[in-house]
Design a protein around this motif. Structure first.
Motif, short mmCIF file in Angstrom:
data_model
loop_
_atom_site.label_atom_id
_atom_site.label_comp_id
_atom_site.label_asym_id
_atom_site.label_seq_id
_atom_site.Cartn_x
_atom_site.Cartn_y
_atom_site.Cartn_z
N GLY A 41 -12.30 56.24 25.38
CA GLY A 41 -10.90 56.34 24.99
C GLY A 41 -10.29 57.71 25.16
N CYS A 42 -10.97 58.61 25.81
CA CYS A 42 -10.46 59.97 25.99
C CYS A 42 -10.38 60.32 27.48
N PHE A 43 -9.24 60.87 27.89
CA PHE A 43 -9.06 61.38 29.24
C PHE A 43 -9.14 62.90 29.20
N THR A 44 -9.90 63.47 30.13
CA THR A 44 -10.00 64.92 30.26
C THR A 44 -9.68 65.31 31.69
N TRP A 45 -8.71 66.21 31.85
CA TRP A 45 -8.37 66.72 33.18
C TRP A 45 -9.27 67.91 33.45
N LEU A 46 -9.88 67.90 34.65
CA LEU A 46 -10.80 68.96 35.05
C LEU A 46 -10.36 69.55 36.38
N THR A 47 -10.58 70.86 36.53
CA THR A 47 -10.50 71.44 37.87
C THR A 47 -11.73 70.97 38.64
N LEU A 48 -11.73 71.11 39.95
CA LEU A 48 -12.91 70.73 40.72
C LEU A 48 -14.11 71.62 40.41
N GLU A 49 -13.87 72.73 39.76
CA GLU A 49 -14.96 73.59 39.31
C GLU A 49 -15.56 73.09 37.99
N LEU A 69 -5.02 68.70 48.11
CA LEU A 69 -3.73 69.31 48.42
C LEU A 69 -2.82 69.33 47.19
N PRO A 70 -3.17 70.09 46.15
CA PRO A 70 -2.34 70.09 44.94
C PRO A 70 -0.96 70.71 45.20
N ARG A 71 -0.02 70.29 44.38
CA ARG A 71 1.35 70.79 44.51
C ARG A 71 1.79 71.44 43.21
N ARG A 72 2.89 72.20 43.30
CA ARG A 72 3.53 72.86 42.16
C ARG A 72 2.58 73.78 41.41
N GLY A 73 1.72 74.45 42.13
CA GLY A 73 0.82 75.43 41.52
C GLY A 73 -0.31 74.84 40.70
N SER A 74 -0.50 73.53 40.79
CA SER A 74 -1.59 72.91 40.02
C SER A 74 -2.92 73.14 40.73
N PRO A 75 -4.03 73.02 39.99
CA PRO A 75 -5.35 73.19 40.62
C PRO A 75 -5.80 71.92 41.32
N GLN A 76 -6.79 72.04 42.21
CA GLN A 76 -7.50 70.85 42.70
C GLN A 76 -8.11 70.22 41.45
N SER A 77 -7.86 68.93 41.25
CA SER A 77 -8.25 68.37 39.96
C SER A 77 -8.58 66.90 40.01
N CYS A 78 -9.11 66.42 38.89
CA CYS A 78 -9.46 65.01 38.70
C CYS A 78 -9.46 64.74 37.20
N LEU A 79 -9.77 63.50 36.85
CA LEU A 79 -9.82 63.07 35.46
C LEU A 79 -11.20 62.52 35.14
N VAL A 80 -11.62 62.66 33.91
CA VAL A 80 -12.79 61.96 33.41
C VAL A 80 -12.33 61.10 32.26
N TYR A 81 -12.79 59.85 32.24
CA TYR A 81 -12.48 58.94 31.14
C TYR A 81 -13.78 58.50 30.49
N GLU A 82 -13.83 58.64 29.17
CA GLU A 82 -14.99 58.15 28.42
C GLU A 82 -14.57 57.93 26.97
#
Length: 185
Positions: free
Chosen positions: A162-170, A147-160
């Motif tokens: 020392g780096c964080f990457t934001w990903l869409t669910l695609e 249930l994303p808000r403010r026009g953001s995509p369905q998303s998550c983070l990957v950490y590896e």
């Protein structure tokens, strides 16, 4: 260790399936769930609300899941989760960095944990992906899986590493942050 970090599934079975597909595709070794796992205020049939189904889908990965309690998680254990829920927050060492994991309804960038507790604060709750520095504390929010808000995509983070990457669910990356080296021991 490669970690996939998600928040605010709110009982959506289709989006939980999509998240787990991405978890496997990314080759992550740990699934970090920042709360609001099963319960929701949305009963729209298009949303696929099935809290019991979400728990059953996650149970086979019980040994890989770290789940921190959210404000909508009261009673979720009664659905038969095979993985424990950590109450309100957890602090873990990730490659020499102290990471404070919480849902975001108690601790968040505007109400951080006590100074010196961690170098990274991960929280959800707002359903909006975010990243910012609060003095020497890096704060990151994966957004919402369902249930994303403010026009953001369905998303998550990957950490590896020392780096964080934001990903869409695609699986499409749309932002990344590399942290400075961890403090010397």
């Amino acid at each position: 260790m490669k970690r996939l970090i998600a928040s605010d599934l709110h009982g959506s079975l289709p989006y939980c399936r999509q998240l787990l597909d991405l978890y496997r595709q990314e080759g992550a070794e740990q699934l970090v769930l920042l709360g609001d796992l099963a319960y929701s205020g949305s009963y729209d049939p298009r949303y696929g609300y099935d809290p019991q189904g979400v728990i059953q889908l996650l149970n086979p990965l019980a040994q890989e899941i770290l789940w921190v309690e959210g404000n909508c998680d009261y009673g979720v254990q009664a659905l038969g989760a095979a993985f424990p829920m950590t109450s309100h927050y957890a602090v873990q060492d990730w490659e020499g960095r102290q990471v404070f994991l919480t849902h975001g309804h108690r601790y968040a960038p505007d109400n951080p944990p006590p100074r010196g507790t961690a170098q990274v604060l991960l929280s959800g709750h707002t359903h909006v992906p975010a990243w910012q520095w609060v003095e020497d504390l890096f704060c990151a929010n994966p957004g919402s899986v369902s249930l994303p808000r403010r026009g953001s995509p369905q998303s998550c983070l990957v950490y590896e590493d020392g780096c964080f990457t934001w990903l869409t669910l695609e699986g499409e990356p749309y932002h990344w942050e590399a942290l400075p080296p961890p403090p010397a021991p």
